[in-house]
Design a protein around this motif. Sequence first.
Motif, PDB file in Angstrom:
ATOM      1  N   ALA A 241      47.685  31.741  30.000  1.00  0.00           N
ATOM      2  CA  ALA A 241      46.971  32.990  29.704  1.00  0.00           C
ATOM      3  C   ALA A 241      45.722  33.093  30.580  1.00  0.00           C
ATOM      4  O   ALA A 241      45.094  32.088  30.920  1.00  0.00           O
ATOM      5  N   VAL A 242      45.387  34.324  30.926  1.00  0.00           N
ATOM      6  CA  VAL A 242      44.266  34.555  31.843  1.00  0.00           C
ATOM      7  C   VAL A 242      43.318  35.600  31.254  1.00  0.00           C
ATOM      8  O   VAL A 242      43.754  36.614  30.723  1.00  0.00           O
ATOM      9  N   ARG A 243      42.027  35.316  31.366  1.00  0.00           N
ATOM     10  CA  ARG A 243      40.997  36.277  30.988  1.00  0.00           C
ATOM     11  C   ARG A 243      40.098  36.488  32.207  1.00  0.00           C
ATOM     12  O   ARG A 243      39.569  35.528  32.770  1.00  0.00           O
ATOM     13  N   ILE A 244      39.959  37.758  32.630  1.00  0.00           N
ATOM     14  CA  ILE A 244      39.101  38.074  33.774  1.00  0.00           C
ATOM     15  C   ILE A 244      37.939  38.934  33.294  1.00  0.00           C
ATOM     16  O   ILE A 244      38.138  39.959  32.641  1.00  0.00           O
ATOM     17  N   THR A 245      36.729  38.509  33.627  1.00  0.00           N
ATOM     18  CA  THR A 245      35.512  39.248  33.271  1.00  0.00           C
ATOM     19  C   THR A 245      34.848  39.761  34.543  1.00  0.00           C
ATOM     20  O   THR A 245      34.605  38.982  35.480  1.00  0.00           O
ATOM     21  N   HIS A 246      34.573  41.060  34.581  1.00  0.00           N
ATOM     22  CA  HIS A 246      33.826  41.636  35.697  1.00  0.00           C
ATOM     23  C   HIS A 246      32.349  41.566  35.328  1.00  0.00           C
ATOM     24  O   HIS A 246      31.868  42.311  34.471  1.00  0.00           O
ATOM     25  N   LEU A 247      31.641  40.637  35.940  1.00  0.00           N
ATOM     26  CA  LEU A 247      30.285  40.309  35.523  1.00  0.00           C
ATOM     27  C   LEU A 247      29.300  41.476  35.602  1.00  0.00           C
ATOM     28  O   LEU A 247      28.492  41.660  34.681  1.00  0.00           O
ATOM     29  N   PRO A 248      29.333  42.299  36.657  1.00  0.00           N
ATOM     30  CA  PRO A 248      28.350  43.396  36.733  1.00  0.00           C
ATOM     31  C   PRO A 248      28.477  44.423  35.616  1.00  0.00           C
ATOM     32  O   PRO A 248      27.487  45.011  35.187  1.00  0.00           O
ATOM     33  N   THR A 249      29.698  44.657  35.126  1.00  0.00           N
ATOM     34  CA  THR A 249      29.907  45.689  34.098  1.00  0.00           C
ATOM     35  C   THR A 249      30.223  45.124  32.729  1.00  0.00           C
ATOM     36  O   THR A 249      30.129  45.830  31.723  1.00  0.00           O
ATOM     37  N   GLY A 250      30.634  43.851  32.677  1.00  0.00           N
ATOM     38  CA  GLY A 250      31.014  43.254  31.404  1.00  0.00           C
ATOM     39  C   GLY A 250      32.431  43.574  30.967  1.00  0.00           C
ATOM     40  O   GLY A 250      32.850  43.195  29.874  1.00  0.00           O
ATOM     41  N   LEU A 251      33.199  44.277  31.803  1.00  0.00           N
ATOM     42  CA  LEU A 251      34.591  44.594  31.471  1.00  0.00           C
ATOM     43  C   LEU A 251      35.414  43.306  31.379  1.00  0.00           C
ATOM     44  O   LEU A 251      35.296  42.426  32.240  1.00  0.00           O
ATOM     45  N   VAL A 252      36.250  43.208  30.343  1.00  0.00           N
ATOM     46  CA  VAL A 252      37.078  42.019  30.138  1.00  0.00           C
ATOM     47  C   VAL A 252      38.538  42.435  29.990  1.00  0.00           C
ATOM     48  O   VAL A 252      38.850  43.367  29.252  1.00  0.00           O
ATOM     49  N   VAL A 253      39.420  41.749  30.701  1.00  0.00           N
ATOM     50  CA  VAL A 253      40.856  42.000  30.597  1.00  0.00           C
ATOM     51  C   VAL A 253      41.559  40.669  30.381  1.00  0.00           C
ATOM     52  O   VAL A 253      41.252  39.683  31.057  1.00  0.00           O
ATOM     53  N   THR A 254      42.493  40.625  29.436  1.00  0.00           N
ATOM     54  CA  THR A 254      43.274  39.410  29.210  1.00  0.00           C
ATOM     55  C   THR A 254      44.759  39.715  29.366  1.00  0.00           C
ATOM     56  O   THR A 254      45.195  40.844  29.136  1.00  0.00           O
ATOM     57  N   CYS A 255      45.516  38.711  29.756  1.00  0.00           N
ATOM     58  CA  CYS A 255      46.964  38.863  29.857  1.00  0.00           C
ATOM     59  C   CYS A 255      47.625  37.519  29.591  1.00  0.00           C
ATOM     60  O   CYS A 255      47.246  36.497  30.177  1.00  0.00           O
ATOM     61  N   GLN A 256      48.626  37.529  28.698  1.00  0.00           N
ATOM     62  CA  GLN A 256      49.336  36.290  28.397  1.00  0.00           C
ATOM     63  C   GLN A 256      50.839  36.537  28.246  1.00  0.00           C
ATOM     64  O   GLN A 256      51.570  35.690  27.746  1.00  0.00           O
ATOM     65  N   ASP A 257      51.308  37.695  28.703  1.00  0.00           N
ATOM     66  CA  ASP A 257      52.713  38.054  28.514  1.00  0.00           C
ATOM     67  C   ASP A 257      53.667  37.188  29.328  1.00  0.00           C
ATOM     68  O   ASP A 257      54.793  36.925  28.914  1.00  0.00           O
ATOM     69  N   GLU A 258      53.227  36.782  30.525  1.00  0.00           N
ATOM     70  CA  GLU A 258      54.083  36.004  31.412  1.00  0.00           C
ATOM     71  C   GLU A 258      53.871  34.504  31.208  1.00  0.00           C
ATOM     72  O   GLU A 258      52.790  34.072  30.800  1.00  0.00           O
ATOM     73  N   ARG A 259      54.889  33.719  31.526  1.00  0.00           N
ATOM     74  CA  ARG A 259      54.735  32.259  31.442  1.00  0.00           C
ATOM     75  C   ARG A 259      53.977  31.722  32.646  1.00  0.00           C
ATOM     76  O   ARG A 259      53.443  30.621  32.613  1.00  0.00           O
ATOM     77  N   SER A 260      53.956  32.505  33.711  1.00  0.00           N
ATOM     78  CA  SER A 260      53.276  32.098  34.940  1.00  0.00           C
ATOM     79  C   SER A 260      51.817  32.527  34.913  1.00  0.00           C
ATOM     80  O   SER A 260      51.511  33.703  34.697  1.00  0.00           O
ATOM     81  N   GLN A 261      50.911  31.555  35.119  1.00  0.00           N
ATOM     82  CA  GLN A 261      49.496  31.874  35.183  1.00  0.00           C
ATOM     83  C   GLN A 261      49.212  32.836  36.333  1.00  0.00           C
ATOM     84  O   GLN A 261      48.410  33.765  36.200  1.00  0.00           O
ATOM     85  N   HIS A 262      49.897  32.663  37.456  1.00  0.00           N
ATOM     86  CA  HIS A 262      49.705  33.531  38.618  1.00  0.00           C
ATOM     87  C   HIS A 262      50.070  34.980  38.298  1.00  0.00           C
ATOM     88  O   HIS A 262      49.343  35.921  38.651  1.00  0.00           O
ATOM     89  N   LYS A 263      51.196  35.180  37.607  1.00  0.00           N
ATOM     90  CA  LYS A 263      51.619  36.544  37.266  1.00  0.00           C
ATOM     91  C   LYS A 263      50.673  37.181  36.257  1.00  0.00           C
ATOM     92  O   LYS A 263      50.365  38.377  36.337  1.00  0.00           O
ATOM     93  N   ASN A 264      50.202  36.392  35.293  1.00  0.00           N
ATOM     94  CA  ASN A 264      49.242  36.923  34.334  1.00  0.00           C
ATOM     95  C   ASN A 264      47.943  37.326  35.024  1.00  0.00           C
ATOM     96  O   ASN A 264      47.345  38.358  34.713  1.00  0.00           O
ATOM     97  N   LYS A 265      47.504  36.514  35.982  1.00  0.00           N
ATOM     98  CA  LYS A 265      46.283  36.827  36.734  1.00  0.00           C
ATOM     99  C   LYS A 265      46.467  38.114  37.535  1.00  0.00           C
ATOM    100  O   LYS A 265      45.586  38.972  37.571  1.00  0.00           O
ATOM    101  N   GLU A 266      47.631  38.256  38.158  1.00  0.00           N
ATOM    102  CA  GLU A 266      47.922  39.447  38.967  1.00  0.00           C
ATOM    103  C   GLU A 266      47.903  40.716  38.105  1.00  0.00           C
ATOM    104  O   GLU A 266      47.335  41.743  38.484  1.00  0.00           O
ATOM    105  N   LYS A 267      48.530  40.639  36.933  1.00  0.00           N
ATOM    106  CA  LYS A 267      48.566  41.796  36.037  1.00  0.00           C
ATOM    107  C   LYS A 267      47.173  42.134  35.503  1.00  0.00           C
ATOM    108  O   LYS A 267      46.771  43.302  35.464  1.00  0.00           O
ATOM    109  N   ALA A 268      46.443  41.105  35.089  1.00  0.00           N
ATOM    110  CA  ALA A 268      45.107  41.333  34.533  1.00  0.00           C
ATOM    111  C   ALA A 268      44.180  41.955  35.577  1.00  0.00           C
ATOM    112  O   ALA A 268      43.386  42.845  35.269  1.00  0.00           O
ATOM    113  N   LEU A 269      44.298  41.494  36.814  1.00  0.00           N
ATOM    114  CA  LEU A 269      43.449  42.022  37.881  1.00  0.00           C
ATOM    115  C   LEU A 269      43.766  43.488  38.156  1.00  0.00           C
ATOM    116  O   LEU A 269      42.867  44.302  38.378  1.00  0.00           O
TER     117      LEU A 269
END
Length: 357
Positions: A241-269
């Motif tokens: 699972a991946v959680r991405i935080t955009h520090l300047p704005t505080g926006l947070v997106v998480t994704c855990q649907d895929e088994r691949s960390q790379h794919k979750n990161k790609e989707k969250a981004l």
Amino acid sequence: MTDSLWSSLQKRYDELNEQLISTSIEASQRHVVQKELSTLSTLLNKHQEIVRLEGHYSVLREQAALNIDPEMTTLFNEELATLDKELAYARQSLDILMYPPDPLDKRDALVEIRAGTGGQEAALFVGDLLRMYTLCALKKNWKTTIMSSSGTDLGGFREVVIHIQGNNVYGNLKFESGVHRVQRVPATETAGRIHTSTATIAVLPEADDIEAATVSPADLRIDVYRAGGAGGQHVNTTDSAVRITHLPTGLVVTCQDERSQHKNKEKALKVLLSRLVSAQKEKHESEMSQKRKQLVGTGMRSEKVRTYNFPQNRVTDHTVELTLKKLDMIMEGNLDDILDALREHEQQERKKQPLYS
């Protein structure tokens, strides 16, 4: 459009021409002037074409009124019909030039659907809306991909994000943003009472490569953690699972649907970038004074966009005050009547804010 408007546009065109031949104009300013000059030239040429066609049409009608030859009457009518079509097309083209569509309209979109008030029934409604948009996309030859989702025990969703790719997706769906209300008897209701539940939708234009490149990696905090979920044999075995935080704005997106960390990161981004584009769009609209706001988060959270009344097979879109007695067809993805009315409404609103005034 008045003669005074066209006189002012011609005056502005002449002024820009003078600037362009001036030796004092800076190279950076030259590009700006050339761009505006090109736009004005296109507008003025189209207007002159319409004036010419209108003049020809007027003369032809006068001649037809004086004609007494039956054969010539047929020819006059055919030529007038042809001119009528040319005029309609030219006027429509001028409308588009004077009131250009949103440049984001052609983009793909991310549609975020979240359960509002109503508990499990609201979550089931999210599932119904997901199905409706998926079927609509299928009819329009659009491609849909679920980016992230959070399900419930009864088969509904607390929230779901879908990526829709195709022709003019954002332009078609952007006014879906807001609160959607459903009125029906829930499957869990034993007394047969009608309940009202809501779901909130945000339609985001997908970020392009240039916008993606402007986001610095230093502004992102990426955390990985073990995915959670009921009954999955694989979800909890790796930190996927991946959680991405955009520090300047505080926006947070998480994704855990895929088994691949790379794919979750790609989707969250992808979701994060689209939210940033929407935030920038919202800021721009705010700076443009009272320009029509289009997204959830711009004051529309409390506004009803649409009401779905199942007992009466009725759907009402509150933006255009359109009521249709075919909710069953709407839920099967047949949204064209509503989407067409919304686009026409947008065009009329845009005419209140011309490119030049």
